[in-house]
Design an enzyme around this catalytic site. Structure first.
Site, PDB file in Angstrom:
ATOM      1  N   ASN A   1       0.844  -1.196   0.000  1.00 20.40           N
ATOM      2  CA  ASN A   1       0.000   0.000   0.000  1.00 20.40           C
ATOM      3  C   ASN A   1       0.880   1.246   0.000  1.00 20.40           C
ATOM      4  O   ASN A   1       1.895   1.296   0.698  1.00 20.40           O
ATOM      5  CB  ASN A   1      -0.878   0.006   1.260  1.00 20.40           C
ATOM      6  CG  ASN A   1      -1.751   1.241   1.356  1.00 20.40           C
ATOM      7  OD1 ASN A   1      -2.481   1.562   0.431  1.00 20.40           O
ATOM      8  ND2 ASN A   1      -1.666   1.946   2.474  1.00 20.40           N
TER       9      ASN A   1
ATOM     10  N   HIS B   1       1.077   5.156   1.041  1.00 23.79           N
ATOM     11  CA  HIS B   1       0.421   6.022   2.027  1.00 23.79           C
ATOM     12  C   HIS B   1       1.158   7.366   2.102  1.00 23.79           C
ATOM     13  O   HIS B   1       2.387   7.389   2.208  1.00 23.79           O
ATOM     14  CB  HIS B   1       0.420   5.351   3.403  1.00 23.79           C
ATOM     15  CG  HIS B   1      -0.276   6.169   4.439  1.00 23.79           C
ATOM     16  ND1 HIS B   1      -1.652   6.221   4.519  1.00 23.79           N
ATOM     17  CD2 HIS B   1       0.196   6.989   5.390  1.00 23.79           C
ATOM     18  CE1 HIS B   1      -1.993   7.046   5.498  1.00 23.79           C
ATOM     19  NE2 HIS B   1      -0.889   7.529   6.049  1.00 23.79           N
TER      20      HIS B   1
ATOM     21  N   SER C   1       5.146   6.714   2.250  1.00 22.97           N
ATOM     22  CA  SER C   1       5.540   5.386   2.724  1.00 22.97           C
ATOM     23  C   SER C   1       4.902   4.313   1.860  1.00 22.97           C
ATOM     24  O   SER C   1       3.766   4.468   1.409  1.00 22.97           O
ATOM     25  CB  SER C   1       5.067   5.160   4.169  1.00 22.97           C
ATOM     26  OG  SER C   1       5.616   6.105   5.055  1.00 22.97           O
TER      27      SER C   1
ATOM     28  N   ASP D   1      -2.717   0.947   7.919  1.00 19.02           N
ATOM     29  CA  ASP D   1      -1.404   1.488   7.549  1.00 19.02           C
ATOM     30  C   ASP D   1      -0.320   1.098   8.559  1.00 19.02           C
ATOM     31  O   ASP D   1       0.568   1.895   8.880  1.00 19.02           O
ATOM     32  CB  ASP D   1      -1.476   3.022   7.416  1.00 19.02           C
ATOM     33  CG  ASP D   1      -2.539   3.453   6.412  1.00 19.02           C
ATOM     34  OD1 ASP D   1      -2.625   2.822   5.346  1.00 19.02           O
ATOM     35  OD2 ASP D   1      -3.281   4.406   6.695  1.00 19.02           O
TER      36      ASP D   1
END
Ligand code: GRF
Length: 194
Positions: free
Chosen positions: A103, A105, A132, A141
């Site tokens: 992911n 972020h 990130s 997250d």
């Protein structure tokens, strides 16, 4: 050639960076793009590039059914890597345990997790924030970090201006991370010097 599935909800500029690199390189291909939002620009970008674009509607379906449909739809594509690129839902199945799932972020995690990371960084008055990329886990997250890059916060920044500055960094960062992961035998292993 690695096979990717990309999850999106929004404008899809990170997706576009991956589409552009997939067209240039020989490292990965995007087999499909999946969204919770039928009207998002990201799905249009996928279609424009000739990539299968699937939306999984959230209406008239329980949250558990939706999560199961997402899991089954992704796994049917047999991806080597799943990339959450502006996907605004938490994955609540075991998908990320079956396939490496990463992911992007817009903050320096563990600072400012969640959907309002850019606004939260501005409100906190910090001098810098960043981008990130992490493996997805059960939390918000909270998974193992793969890459972080700093982005300065400048006087007068609005949420939109700061977010766009972060996204400029995220596009290169995501392509670099995806290429490096795809070149490795073990896509669960993170990368050196992320
Ligand atoms: C990025 O900032 C990403 O980190 C966050 O959503 C944004 C996606 O932007 N999760 P876009 O839809 O790819 O333009």
């Amino acid at each position: 050639m690695r096979n990717l599935v990309i999850l999106v909800s929004g404008t899809g500029s990170l997706l576009q960076a991956l589409i552009d690199d997939a067209a240039r390189g020989k490292v990965f291909q995007i087999s499909c793009v999946i969204s919770d939002n039928a009207n998002c620009a990201a799905l249009q970008r996928a279609r424009a590039a000739g990539i299968e674009a699937i939306d999984i509607p959230t209406l008239n379906i329980t949250k558990d059914q939706w999560q199961q449909t997402l899991r089954d739809t992704v796994l049917a594509k047999q991806p080597d890597l799943v990339v959450s690129a502006g996907f605004m839902r938490i994955i609540k199945s075991d998908l990320f345990e079956v396939v490496p799932t990463i992911n992007a972020h817009p903050s320096l995690l563990p600072l400012f997790p969640g959907a309002n990371a850019v606004a939260d960084a501005l409100a906190a008055g910090v001098e810098k924030t960043g981008a990130s990329i992490h493996y997805v886990d059960h939390g918000v997250d909270s998974g193992k970090l793969i890459s972080q890059r700093e982005v300065p916060i400048l006087a007068g920044d609005s949420i939109a201006v700061l977010h766009e500055r972060i996204k400029q960094v995220e596009r290169d960062q995501l392509v670099e991370v995806v290429v490096k992961l795809c070149q490795q035998s073990d896509l669960w292993a993170g990368i050196a010097n992320g």
